[in-house]
Write a protein that holds these residues in place. Structure first.
Motif, PDB file in Angstrom:
ATOM      1  N   VAL A  86      -6.770   2.439   3.339  1.00 27.65           N
ATOM      2  CA  VAL A  86      -6.876   2.370   4.803  1.00 27.65           C
ATOM      3  C   VAL A  86      -7.557   1.063   5.143  1.00 27.65           C
ATOM      4  O   VAL A  86      -6.749   0.389   5.963  1.00 27.65           O
ATOM      5  N   ALA A  87      -8.554   0.719   4.550  1.00 28.68           N
ATOM      6  CA  ALA A  87      -9.202  -0.548   4.914  1.00 28.68           C
ATOM      7  C   ALA A  87      -8.530  -1.688   4.723  1.00 28.68           C
ATOM      8  O   ALA A  87      -8.381  -2.566   5.396  1.00 28.68           O
ATOM      9  N   LEU A 120      -3.875   4.483  -7.301  1.00 26.43           N
ATOM     10  CA  LEU A 120      -5.292   4.584  -8.291  1.00 26.43           C
ATOM     11  C   LEU A 120      -6.409   4.304  -7.388  1.00 26.43           C
ATOM     12  O   LEU A 120      -7.437   4.936  -7.808  1.00 26.43           O
ATOM     13  N   GLN A 121      -6.489   3.283  -6.266  1.00 23.19           N
ATOM     14  CA  GLN A 121      -7.359   3.162  -5.444  1.00 23.19           C
ATOM     15  C   GLN A 121      -7.779   4.257  -4.581  1.00 23.19           C
ATOM     16  O   GLN A 121      -6.799   5.060  -4.254  1.00 23.19           O
ATOM     17  N   SER A 122      -9.051   4.238  -4.128  1.00 26.90           N
ATOM     18  CA  SER A 122      -9.335   5.428  -3.194  1.00 26.90           C
ATOM     19  C   SER A 122      -8.728   5.262  -1.864  1.00 26.90           C
ATOM     20  O   SER A 122      -7.968   4.186  -1.445  1.00 26.90           O
ATOM     21  N   THR A 123      -8.427   6.439  -1.362  1.00 23.35           N
ATOM     22  CA  THR A 123      -7.801   6.432   0.313  1.00 23.35           C
ATOM     23  C   THR A 123      -8.506   5.636   1.010  1.00 23.35           C
ATOM     24  O   THR A 123      -7.681   4.741   1.891  1.00 23.35           O
ATOM     25  N   ILE A 159       0.939  -1.082  -0.028  1.00 19.92           N
ATOM     26  CA  ILE A 159       0.000  -0.013   0.095  1.00 19.92           C
ATOM     27  C   ILE A 159       0.835   1.312  -0.005  1.00 19.92           C
ATOM     28  O   ILE A 159       2.031   1.191   0.520  1.00 19.92           O
ATOM     29  N   SER A 160       0.716   2.448  -0.651  1.00 18.07           N
ATOM     30  CA  SER A 160       0.986   3.596  -0.641  1.00 18.07           C
ATOM     31  C   SER A 160       0.303   4.689  -0.485  1.00 18.07           C
ATOM     32  O   SER A 160      -0.933   4.696  -0.856  1.00 18.07           O
ATOM     33  N   PHE A 161       0.554   5.586   0.597  1.00 18.34           N
ATOM     34  CA  PHE A 161       0.032   6.788   0.791  1.00 18.34           C
ATOM     35  C   PHE A 161       0.713   8.160   0.412  1.00 18.34           C
ATOM     36  O   PHE A 161       1.777   8.404   1.203  1.00 18.34           O
ATOM     37  N   PRO A 162       0.489   8.701  -0.598  1.00 21.96           N
ATOM     38  CA  PRO A 162       1.373  10.043  -1.135  1.00 21.96           C
ATOM     39  C   PRO A 162       1.280  10.956   0.052  1.00 21.96           C
ATOM     40  O   PRO A 162      -0.035  11.178   0.712  1.00 21.96           O
ATOM     41  N   TRP A 163       2.187  11.730  -0.002  1.00 25.00           N
ATOM     42  CA  TRP A 163       2.019  13.103   1.089  1.00 25.00           C
ATOM     43  C   TRP A 163       0.899  14.000   0.912  1.00 25.00           C
ATOM     44  O   TRP A 163       0.372  14.512   2.021  1.00 25.00           O
TER      45      TRP A 163
END
Length: 660
Positions: free
Chosen positions: A654-655, A647-650, A320-324
């Motif tokens: 998170v889920a 590309l997936q929603s945040t 999983i990745s979460f951009p800043w």
């Protein structure tokens, strides 16, 4: 007469105690004046320089000690013994060297950090920090906190590592100063060799070739002979052990690529190294062991792009990745870390780390990387704009200087080539002259022999003619005094016949010898004519050789050509708008060329991979090797993997994290 230098006097005859007394006087002022006082700055610098002329090694070290604590000099590998005005000794490492610094009691982290940056001439300070290790945990010096208030080791000297704390997204666009590029190059190179950053074998060879170009300059087969890389550490041990290849085989492949980098300066080679390294999956990522709500062991990766969650057994491909730009707030309480997404409708997600100290480090890295991420997407500050403008001007100046040097080098090589050609021609003419001279000597010897033989033949002909005349006289006398008797007459006739036959033979012999003498005279005349032609040819060759040598002396090394003026005057450049436009066009052209080179480079990497694949020992492949090969077979790379994950929603990401 000047007094000789000895242990009591200087080379100029003055006693050494004069300098010692003056130096002690400056020492007394040291406790009264702040180190920023300009007069004290100048006087202490002068004292340090005067003491450096002393032959006593201890006194030199003492002078350098004082100047270092006054921020006047920054000596490498200098161990300080004592200083009453200082409470700690600090060692700051910058990748490839170590510096010893004096530390004031009230100094904050920013004071020490600024001292190191000023010493290195570094302006892009936001990428770097001072790192130290405490209880097997890495920590960074805080700028607003006193150095001695940090939980640093108590033993002296206290060691800090001056390292890149934050990495750029694009090294070519963000790293402006040459010293910044060099420090990143040293750090990334060490991380690859220490296998902290995974690098595939074919890319390791390419990076090694750029490292060699940065160190040795252009490849010269006359200088860089076989074995010149024997003592260099260029490849990770993992890569060396993975293939059945000797050091000579590795050197041959590195040198083949090294020869293709001809014309690149050190900073250009280092930047090419960074441009390739920044595409490696583990480049610029800090890994931390964490657990989610379910207690699943995971790895948190913090880098310039955002936060990434990894499987502990796979540090190459994030799950999983979460951009800043999707993260609003980051905080921690004890060992629990809380991340609030930008979308307030989405619940926060939490994870736990092993130590509170690790949470502090994670928070520092998140704040710093987030700030740099947002800064990149805004207009550059005035300072950065000035730095980039200076860098562009410096780059253009260096480019012009390199072009000038290339032209001079080409002209010199052309002059040397012409000189070598003239020397070769001169040697050829000398050889022809030597051969003509030898032929002339042989012709003279042959002419002398023929003349001597002709003289002998003439003498023989004269002697035969004289004998023939005598025989004729004898025949006449015999006829006049012939005996009347028949017997005597018969005998006389017989003798006359014999005399006539002898005279005939002698006449024939005389005629033959005369013809031979004429032939010898003709040969002699031809030999003399050949001798005359040989002399004339020798004169022509001699005159041509002198003319050629004169041309060689005037053409081979002309004194008025600019190519031989190696120490040129300083140049001044006035960059106008036309220059900037031309520079912009050149940059666009370089981009197109870079794309073409990248395609060619990828082909070369594939060729090398295919070439050495047969020598690979499959049983020595590591888990990262297997994972990298799987990603390569699927066509996955660092950037497109992160792009696919985001590309997936945040909310769904998170889920997914909570369910891991």
């Amino acid at each position: 007469m000047a007094q000789p230098s000895n242990c009591f006097h200087r080379a100029d005859g003055r006693p050494k105690w004069v300098w010692h007394i003056r130096f002690i006087w400056f020492m007394s002022l040291f406790t009264l004046l702040p180190p920023s006082t300009s007069w004290f700055y100048e006087q202490t610098s002068a004292a340090a320089e005067m003491q450096a002329q002393d032959c006593s090694e201890d006194t030199v070290q003492f002078a350098l000690l004082l100047s270092c604590f006054c921020h006047l000099r920054f000596q490498q590998q200098m161990q300080f013994d004592s200083m009453e005005t200082c409470s700690e000794r600090t060692s700051a490492g910058t990748g490839d060297r170590e510096h010893f610094l004096g530390l004031w009691v009230k100094w904050k982290g920013k004071d020490l950090f600024d001292l190191v940056c000023r010493t290195l001439g570094l302006r892009e300070t936001w990428f770097f920090g001072l790192q130290y290790t405490i209880k097997d945990t890495v920590a960074w010096l805080k700028m607003d906190k006193k150095v001695l208030d940090h939980d640093v080791p108590t033993e002296e000297p206290v060691t800090f590592h001056f390292l890149a704390k934050f990495y750029p997204e694009n090294a070519e666009e963000e790293l402006v100063q040459e010293i910044t590029q060099h420090l990143f190059f040293l750090q990334v190179k060490k991380q690859i060799l220490d296998e902290k950053i995974y690098c595939p074998p074919e890319a390791s060879v390419l990076l090694a070739s750029y490292a060699v170009q940065a160190k040795y300059g252009d490849y010269d087969p006359n200088v860089h002979k076989r074995g010149f890389l024997a003592q260099e550490e260029l490849l990770p041990k993992r890569v060396i052990n993975l293939y059945q290849m000797t050091p000579e085989m590795w050197e041959e492949r590195i040198t083949a690529w090294y020869a293709e980098h001809r014309g690149r300066a050190r900073d250009e080679a280092e930047m090419e190294y960074l441009k390739i390294a920044q595409d490696l999956e583990m480049y610029g990522v800090n890994y931390f062991a964490i657990r989610n709500k379910k207690g699943t062991e995971l790895l948190l990766g913090v880098d310039a792009l955002g936060l990434h969650i990894y499987d502990p057994d796979n540090r190459l491909t994030p799950k999983i990745s979460f951009p800043w730009n999707e993260i609003r707030n980051i905080s921690y309480s004890d060992k629990e870390f809380t991340i609030k997404p930008l979308d307030k409708k989405i619940d926060v997600f939490k994870f736990n780390s092993s130590k509170l100290r690790v949470n502090k480090l994670i928070l520092q890295l998140c704040i710093g990387n987030h700030d740099l991420f947002m800064r990149r997407r805004k207009a550059d500050s005035l300072e950065v704009q000035q730095m980039k403008a200076q860098a562009r001007e410096e780059k253009a100046r260096k480019q012009m200087e390199r072009q000038r040097l290339a032209r001079e080098k080409q002209m010199r090589e052309e002059a040397e080539r012409k000189r070598d050609e003239l020397e070769r021609r001169l040697m050829q003419l000398k050889e022809e002259a030597t051969m003509a001279n030898e032929a002339l000597m042989r012709s003279e010897e042959t002419a002398d022999l023929l003349a001597e033989k002709a003289q002998i033949t003439e003498e023989e002909a004269k002697l035969l003619a004289q004998k023939a005349a005598e025989a004729e006289q004898e025949m006449q006398r015999i006829k006049a005094t012939a005996i009347r008797t028949e017997e005597e007459k018969r005998l006389m006739e017989q003798k006359v016949l014999e005399a006539e036959m002898l005279a005939l033979k002698m006449a024939e012999e005389s005629e033959r010898r005369a013809k031979e003498a004429d032939q010898l005279k003709q040969d002699l005349q031809e030999a003399r004519e050949s001798e005359r032609r040989a002399k004339q040819k020798l004169l022509e060759i001699t005159s041509k050789s002198s003319y050629t040598s004169m041309n060689s002396s005037t053409t081979a090394l002309p004194t008025d050509l600019p190519s031989f003026n190696l120490i040129s005057e300083s140049l001044s450049f006035d960059f106008k708008d036309t220059d900037m436009k031309r520079l912009s066009m050149e940059i666009e052209k370089e981009k197109v060329e870079y794309m073409e080179k990248s395609k060619h480079l990828q082909e070369q990497l594939n060729e090398l991979k295919t070439e050495i694949e047969a020598l690979k020992l499959k049983e020595r492949e590591t888990a990262l090797d297997i994972l990298h090969n799987e990603n390569a077979s699927r066509g996955n790379s660092k950037h497109n993997t992160i792009k696919k994950l985001t590309l997936q929603s945040t909310k769904s990401r998170v889920a997914f994290f909570e369910e891991l």
